[in-house]
Design an enzyme around this catalytic site. Sequence first.
Site, PDB file in Angstrom:
ATOM      1  N   LYS A  17      51.321  35.157  43.872  1.00  0.00           N
ATOM      2  CA  LYS A  17      50.131  34.438  43.579  1.00  0.00           C
ATOM      3  C   LYS A  17      49.246  34.975  42.365  1.00  0.00           C
ATOM      4  O   LYS A  17      48.912  34.302  41.415  1.00  0.00           O
ATOM      5  CB  LYS A  17      49.058  34.613  44.802  1.00  0.00           C
ATOM      6  CG  LYS A  17      47.803  34.180  44.369  1.00  0.00           C
ATOM      7  CD  LYS A  17      46.641  34.238  45.728  1.00  0.00           C
ATOM      8  CE  LYS A  17      45.863  35.633  45.829  1.00  0.00           C
ATOM      9  NZ  LYS A  17      44.652  35.768  44.834  1.00  0.00           N
ATOM     10  N   ASP A 115      32.334  37.745  45.730  1.00  0.00           N
ATOM     11  CA  ASP A 115      33.185  37.189  46.667  1.00  0.00           C
ATOM     12  C   ASP A 115      33.076  38.263  48.038  1.00  0.00           C
ATOM     13  O   ASP A 115      32.597  39.399  47.627  1.00  0.00           O
ATOM     14  CB  ASP A 115      34.591  36.780  46.590  1.00  0.00           C
ATOM     15  CG  ASP A 115      35.267  37.833  45.852  1.00  0.00           C
ATOM     16  OD1 ASP A 115      35.133  39.071  46.006  1.00  0.00           O
ATOM     17  OD2 ASP A 115      36.489  37.391  45.413  1.00  0.00           O
TER      18      ASP A 115
HETATM   19  C1  UD1 Z   1      43.085  41.320  40.459  1.00  0.00           C
HETATM   20  C2  UD1 Z   1      43.976  40.512  41.525  1.00  0.00           C
HETATM   21  C3  UD1 Z   1      43.235  41.189  42.903  1.00  0.00           C
HETATM   22  C4  UD1 Z   1      43.482  42.689  42.954  1.00  0.00           C
HETATM   23  C5  UD1 Z   1      42.956  43.186  41.633  1.00  0.00           C
HETATM   24  C6  UD1 Z   1      43.346  44.650  41.523  1.00  0.00           C
HETATM   25  C7  UD1 Z   1      44.120  38.299  40.750  1.00  0.00           C
HETATM   26  C8  UD1 Z   1      43.778  36.968  40.999  1.00  0.00           C
HETATM   27  N1  UD1 Z   1      43.635  39.271  41.702  1.00  0.00           N
HETATM   28  O1  UD1 Z   1      41.791  41.226  40.449  1.00  0.00           O
HETATM   29  O2  UD1 Z   1      43.979  40.607  44.017  1.00  0.00           O
HETATM   30  O3  UD1 Z   1      42.907  43.354  44.082  1.00  0.00           O
HETATM   31  O4  UD1 Z   1      43.488  42.792  40.530  1.00  0.00           O
HETATM   32  O5  UD1 Z   1      44.645  45.067  41.616  1.00  0.00           O
HETATM   33  O6  UD1 Z   1      45.125  38.577  40.039  1.00  0.00           O
HETATM   34  N2  UD1 Z   1      35.894  45.593  36.796  1.00  0.00           N
HETATM   35  C9  UD1 Z   1      34.683  45.739  35.988  1.00  0.00           C
HETATM   36  N3  UD1 Z   1      34.550  45.130  34.882  1.00  0.00           N
HETATM   37  C10 UD1 Z   1      35.366  43.794  34.506  1.00  0.00           C
HETATM   38  C11 UD1 Z   1      36.388  43.882  35.262  1.00  0.00           C
HETATM   39  C12 UD1 Z   1      36.861  44.644  36.329  1.00  0.00           C
HETATM   40  O7  UD1 Z   1      33.911  46.585  36.231  1.00  0.00           O
HETATM   41  O8  UD1 Z   1      35.225  43.342  33.535  1.00  0.00           O
HETATM   42  C13 UD1 Z   1      36.027  46.208  37.890  1.00  0.00           C
HETATM   43  C14 UD1 Z   1      36.156  45.729  39.137  1.00  0.00           C
HETATM   44  O9  UD1 Z   1      34.934  45.291  39.859  1.00  0.00           O
HETATM   45  C15 UD1 Z   1      36.992  46.543  40.121  1.00  0.00           C
HETATM   46  C16 UD1 Z   1      38.221  47.103  39.199  1.00  0.00           C
HETATM   47  O10 UD1 Z   1      37.504  46.930  37.685  1.00  0.00           O
HETATM   48  O11 UD1 Z   1      36.642  47.346  40.637  1.00  0.00           O
HETATM   49  C17 UD1 Z   1      39.453  46.235  38.862  1.00  0.00           C
HETATM   50  O12 UD1 Z   1      39.340  45.010  38.826  1.00  0.00           O
HETATM   51  P1  UD1 Z   1      40.370  44.181  38.210  1.00  0.00           P
HETATM   52  O13 UD1 Z   1      41.614  44.814  37.896  1.00  0.00           O
HETATM   53  O14 UD1 Z   1      39.811  43.359  36.942  1.00  0.00           O
HETATM   54  O15 UD1 Z   1      40.816  43.161  39.284  1.00  0.00           O
HETATM   55  P2  UD1 Z   1      40.841  41.471  39.111  1.00  0.00           P
HETATM   56  O16 UD1 Z   1      41.568  41.200  38.013  1.00  0.00           O
HETATM   57  O17 UD1 Z   1      39.557  40.917  39.319  1.00  0.00           O
END
Ligand code: UD1
Length: 421
Positions: A17, A115
């Site tokens: 996914k 979420d």
């Molecule tokens: C993706 C996955 C999710 C998985 C996650 C971590 C998808 C659709 N979802 O989510 O299933 O759990 O990777 O492996 O691929 N953060 C910030 N600022 C930002 C971006 C992220 O602070 O601009 C933080 C987030 O709050 C979190 C961490 O960085 O604590 C990692 O998030 P991220 O790797 O970006 O996860 P997603 O891409 O949202």
Amino acid sequence: MTGGARLAGSVDVVGAKNSVLKLMAAALLAPGATTLGNLPAISDVTIMRQLLERLGCGVVETTEGAIDRVTITTPDSINPEAPYELVRKIRGSICVLGPLLARTGRAKVALPGGDAIGSRPLDMHFAGLERMGAEIRTEHGYVVAEAPDLRGASIWLDFPSVGATENIMTAAVLAKGTTVIDNAAREPEIVDLCRMLVAMGARIDGIGSSTLEITGVEELQPTNHDAVADRIVAGTWALAAVATQGDVTVRGANAAHLEIALDKVMQAGGEVEVLADGFRVVMDRRPKSFDVVTLPYPGLATDLQPQAIAALSIADGTAMITENLFEARFMFCDEIARMGADVRTDGHHAVVRGRERLSGAPVRATDIRAGVGLVIAGLVAEGVTEVAEIHHIDRGYVRFEEQLRALGADVQRVESVSFGG
Ligand code: UD1
């Protein structure tokens, strides 16, 4: 479902996914027909399809044998507006931001909002794109980005964010000059996206490492690409086998993507056999406790944390869980506690004291991984467990209950379960 069965048999895993949604968005980068294969028949893919249609793409799904394919025909001129009613359903749809900006110089994408696994900021996505010359503002619940002239830039991520790496990368492939992303995420799904982009004509160095160097090209061509196997679904089966003292062969998976998770299976007392097209987990005793620390890849995936807690809740001993990505994921612990699990949380730590058995209860899935975690708990609980809000599970697991039944579980999907309150 009624607990007590030992899962035994073989399951097939298809595309991830978390890769497929990004691959579908990447099809926006090249006018013409892109075909993606090894697609999971899950609701998130359906919503992404609807979103691409709103942006002006034609999308046709076909099934060849058991492999679902989708052909996305991207027009020369794309509508750069992704509406709230679709974006709010899947946060992953924010991944259209990079491709829209690269193709049209403009994007208006609804802010997905929080979420059930907690607040999920997008600051690193925006900061990276701003470094490349984009102007970004939020307006009436939308992020509006403008970049008539995207330029390569040096970008250092504070944290290896999957989504930020993807959005910056998909913008950089068509920007002028070279972009370097330091501290980039290197999940197998990022590697998969890189491979598809390279097949489309992109120039990317450092694939699979934490420094990506992307040199923009004038245009990209559509391609055919098969999605990487879903390591989280595969890991879910491995942990379900551990919990139920089962014997499960997972086909279509890549064991190398689950190194730490399979090591945990062995710490629990399971035997792991790596196969050419997957792996087999055999467990013939009550699991022993193991500690869990979630980290970006190659660390243990946060998306396997609830399933691990479910197995640990009936393990012999005490386990310490450290959640480094999404603290609010521990909401799941309140649900599994309703089944008698002894789980205490404090900030981003949880302590799980294994019990001999859980006791079936009505519980509620708060997100996709919590949902499957509760199902695993139900499999090892005495009596009947009802998991409500299983639409979360349908977001990422293909016919989960049918696969469980094929492995010997006593589980049914019921139309609606109401617990009141
Ligand atoms: C993706 C996955 C999710 C998985 C996650 C971590 C998808 C659709 N979802 O989510 O299933 O759990 O990777 O492996 O691929 N953060 C910030 N600022 C930002 C971006 C992220 O602070 O601009 C933080 C987030 O709050 C979190 C961490 O960085 O604590 C990692 O998030 P991220 O790797 O970006 O996860 P997603 O891409 O949202």
